[in-house]
Scaffold this motif. Structure first.
Motif, short mmCIF file in Angstrom:
data_model
loop_
_atom_site.label_atom_id
_atom_site.label_comp_id
_atom_site.label_asym_id
_atom_site.label_seq_id
_atom_site.Cartn_x
_atom_site.Cartn_y
_atom_site.Cartn_z
N UNK A 122 9.08 14.31 -9.58
CA UNK A 122 9.26 13.77 -8.23
C UNK A 122 8.65 14.76 -7.25
N UNK A 123 8.12 14.30 -6.10
CA UNK A 123 7.72 15.27 -5.08
C UNK A 123 8.93 16.06 -4.58
N UNK A 124 8.67 17.16 -3.92
CA UNK A 124 9.75 18.03 -3.47
C UNK A 124 10.77 17.26 -2.63
N UNK A 125 12.02 17.23 -3.12
CA UNK A 125 13.16 16.54 -2.48
C UNK A 125 12.89 15.04 -2.31
N UNK A 126 11.86 14.51 -2.98
CA UNK A 126 11.55 13.09 -2.87
C UNK A 126 10.90 12.71 -1.55
N UNK A 127 10.35 13.67 -0.82
CA UNK A 127 9.92 13.40 0.55
C UNK A 127 8.61 12.62 0.62
N UNK B 31 -6.38 9.04 -10.15
CA UNK B 31 -5.58 8.51 -9.04
C UNK B 31 -4.13 8.94 -9.19
N UNK B 32 -3.42 8.89 -8.07
CA UNK B 32 -2.01 9.26 -8.05
C UNK B 32 -1.14 8.09 -8.52
N UNK B 33 0.08 8.44 -8.93
CA UNK B 33 1.11 7.44 -9.23
C UNK B 33 1.81 6.96 -7.96
N UNK B 34 1.51 7.64 -6.83
CA UNK B 34 2.37 7.55 -5.64
C UNK B 34 3.78 8.00 -5.99
N UNK B 35 4.76 7.72 -5.16
CA UNK B 35 6.10 8.26 -5.40
C UNK B 35 7.13 7.61 -4.51
N UNK B 36 8.33 8.13 -4.50
CA UNK B 36 8.60 9.42 -5.10
C UNK B 36 9.05 9.34 -6.56
N UNK C 177 12.68 9.11 12.47
CA UNK C 177 13.79 9.95 12.96
C UNK C 177 14.86 10.10 11.89
N UNK C 178 15.12 9.03 11.16
CA UNK C 178 16.12 9.07 10.09
C UNK C 178 15.70 10.05 9.00
N UNK C 179 14.45 9.95 8.54
CA UNK C 179 13.97 10.85 7.51
C UNK C 179 14.01 12.30 7.96
N UNK C 180 13.54 12.54 9.18
CA UNK C 180 13.48 13.91 9.67
C UNK C 180 14.89 14.51 9.72
N UNK C 181 15.84 13.77 10.27
CA UNK C 181 17.19 14.33 10.37
C UNK C 181 17.87 14.42 9.00
N UNK C 182 17.67 13.41 8.13
CA UNK C 182 18.27 13.45 6.79
C UNK C 182 17.74 14.64 5.98
N UNK C 183 16.41 14.75 5.92
CA UNK C 183 15.83 15.81 5.08
C UNK C 183 16.09 17.19 5.68
N UNK C 184 16.15 17.31 6.99
CA UNK C 184 16.49 18.60 7.61
C UNK C 184 17.89 19.04 7.16
N UNK C 185 18.81 18.06 7.07
CA UNK C 185 20.16 18.38 6.60
C UNK C 185 20.15 18.80 5.13
N UNK D 21 -5.97 11.57 -6.63
CA UNK D 21 -5.29 12.86 -6.70
C UNK D 21 -6.02 13.84 -5.77
N UNK D 22 -5.25 14.59 -5.00
CA UNK D 22 -5.84 15.57 -4.08
C UNK D 22 -6.00 15.07 -2.66
N UNK D 23 -5.54 13.84 -2.39
CA UNK D 23 -5.59 13.32 -1.01
C UNK D 23 -4.42 13.90 -0.24
N UNK D 24 -4.63 15.05 0.39
CA UNK D 24 -3.50 15.85 0.88
C UNK D 24 -2.84 15.27 2.13
N UNK D 25 -3.49 14.32 2.82
CA UNK D 25 -2.87 13.82 4.06
C UNK D 25 -1.52 13.16 3.80
N UNK D 26 -1.27 12.69 2.56
CA UNK D 26 -0.01 12.05 2.22
C UNK D 26 0.99 13.03 1.60
N UNK D 27 0.60 14.27 1.40
CA UNK D 27 1.40 15.20 0.61
C UNK D 27 2.12 16.21 1.50
N UNK D 28 3.24 16.75 0.98
CA UNK D 28 3.98 17.76 1.73
C UNK D 28 3.32 19.13 1.62
#
Length: 491
Positions: free
Chosen positions: A126-131, A151-156, A315-323, A397-404
């Motif tokens: 999974x990507x880090x924390x599923x983000x 190509x990527x599998x996408x995620x998370x 806003x939901x993702x930002x506040x949830x993942x920050x917590x 794979x390597x398309x970094x604009x979608x990656x953390x």
């Protein structure tokens, strides 16, 4: 090594069929586990989809807590390395900071999996924390698409999707906070159901109210496996914060009947986010196919403030993942995320969301409310809304604009990039409505393209009925009967 079945025979069986053979005494749960482990060994060097195999669970499914009398009768099952925990097992969430993190107990849903007869044999990537949209950080792992490893599998739910598509297991655990079951199902050619709120428990660490957008589920290759999984694993833990609901009959029975004539709305543009012409053409083709099954199909769209809805979802993702990140830091006595252990976008998400006020959260909730009512009104006139799973072709794979691991300095702009491709999935999480990805179409580069059906709250069964009707109509040949290049039957 002698295996109980040829790979062709193995992949002709779904989980329900394998469990039936175990119950008849033709196979044992240990033999199934041995075959699945051999499948992992065969494809994982190319895919990097499985983090760890539990050798004790392979050798002795009974010792791993799989109930032999459950409907899945010891079927091997891979767990996404995020969400439900397994007592004594590592859970590292795709993150360097979580290396060595070992769970002290099973969560409630893990117990449901075991009771259903699922043998939890390993962890998937999974990507880090599923983000983000792909399990792709060279410092951790890079999970690749079995249809084309460029190509990527996408995620998370990256590793689970890849292993199911590659024929390793017929069904695997997945989670969905904005499309993380449906998106990888869509780009790997699997079936992926996001259930309504009030079906799978998040106890004891969260509830449907505190989790808000997060849903548990599975990747599968047959509608009846998904139906059996929901039937066996649904239900509340003691003390749930919100009501859970049940169905008049099990989904495994419901799917044996076709639905009535459905009113199906097609849509390939949500607000400013629009599918490519080729993807829109594929959606129209599937619409014609559904018309041939007797359904009424036309173009229609809920009356929503789409920009406000996507802003609230961000806003939901930002506040949830920050917590989430804040809690991990507190547990380690850290004041801020270490740059060498947490990925750059996740650090920026923590910075953006750690001081969110109740007022900001309430404003977000107000948009959730109006968006949910808008979908509710829409489903008074329509039974289903049908969209593509993605608006754009699957990234390489390597398309970094979608990656953390992206160097984008703006969290809002980074999420905007995600929505440009993945616009059609997250609002189902916002509203708590069910949605399913079905492998019915193809991208211009030849990879699978999932088509998503969404319905009103608690109409999960209707989605499964429609999926089963389609499955019968195509003779069970999802993906037009094609198999990925990386597959247990190859080589």
């Amino acid at each position: 090594m002698t295996l109980p079945m040829s790979w062709d025979e193995w992949t002709r069986h779904d989980g329900t069929a394998l469990a039936a053979r175990v119950r008849k005494g033709e196979l044992t749960a240990a033999e199934l586990a041995k075959q699945a482990a051999a499948g992992i060994a065969k494809v994982n060097p190319a895919l990097s989809a499985v983090v760890e195999v539990f050798e004790d669970a392979i050798a002795d499914p009974g010792s791993n807590g799989a109930n032999p009398d459950g409907p899945f009768a010891g079927l091997p099952f891979l767990m996404k390395d995020l969400g439900p925990t397994m007592k004594g097992r590592l859970q590292e969430m795709g993150s360097l900071i979580m290396r060595g993190n070992r769970a002290t107990s099973d969560t409630f849903l893990t117990g449901k999996f075991r009771h259903a007869g699922l043998n939890l044999i390993g962890r998937t990537t999974t990507p880090e924390f599923g983000v983000c949209s792909s399990a792709e950080n060279p410092a951790v792992y890079i999970t690749r698409n079995p249809w084309n490893t460029d190509y990527t599998t996408c995620g998370s739910s990256a590793g689970s999707a890849a292993t199911v598509a590659a024929g390793v297991v017929p069904i695997a655990h997945a989670t969905d906070g904005g499309g993380s079951i449906r998106i990888p199902a869509g780009v790997n050619g699997n079936i992926g159901l996001k259930v309504s709120r009030g079906v799978f428990s998040l106890a004891p660490l969260m509830s449907d109210l505190t989790g808000l957008v997060s849903i548990q589920g599975c990747q599968s290759r047959s509608v009846r496996d998904t139906a059996a999984f929901v039937d066996a694993c649904r239900g509340p833990a003691p003390g749930e914060f919100m009501p859970f609901w049940t169905t008049p009959e099990p989904y495994t029975e419901m799917i044996t009947r076709d639905p009535g004539r459905l009113r199906i709305a097609l849509s390939h543009q949500w607000g400013e986010y629009r599918a490519t012409p080729q993807i829109a053409t594929e959606l129209a083709r599937v619409g014609k196919f559904l018309e041939s099954l007797g359904h009424h199909v036309d173009y229609a769209l809920p009356d929503l403030d789409f920009p406000a809805a996507f802003e609230a979802q961000t806003a939901c993702y930002v506040s949830n993942f920050a917590q989430v990140i804040g809690n991990m830091l507190a547990a380690r006595g850290l004041d801020r995320p270490p740059a060498d252990l947490i990925e750059p976008v996740n650090i920026r998400i923590w910075e953006a969301g750690r001081h969110n006020s109740f007022t900001e959260r309430a404003r977000m909730q107000a948009v959730f409310n109006t968006t949910s009512r808008g979908f509710g009104d829409f489903f008074e006139q329509w039974d289903i809304i049908l969209t593509p799973i993605t608006a754009l072709p699957t990234p390489k794979v390597g398309t970094t604009e979608y990656l953390t691991i992206s160097d984008n300095p703006s969290v809002a702009d980074w999420f905007g990039n995600l929505w440009r491709n993945f616009a059609f999935t997250p609002l189902a999480n916002l509203c708590g409505i069910p949605a399913i990805s079905l492998p019915l179409a193809t991208h211009e580069h030849g990879l699978p393209l999932g088509i998503q059906a969404q319905a009103k709250q608690a109409n999960d069964g209707l989605l499964l009925q429609l999926a089963a009707q389609i499955e019968r109509a195509i003779g069970g040949k999802w993906n037009s009967g094609e198999r990925p290049g990386v597959h247990v039957t190859n080589g």
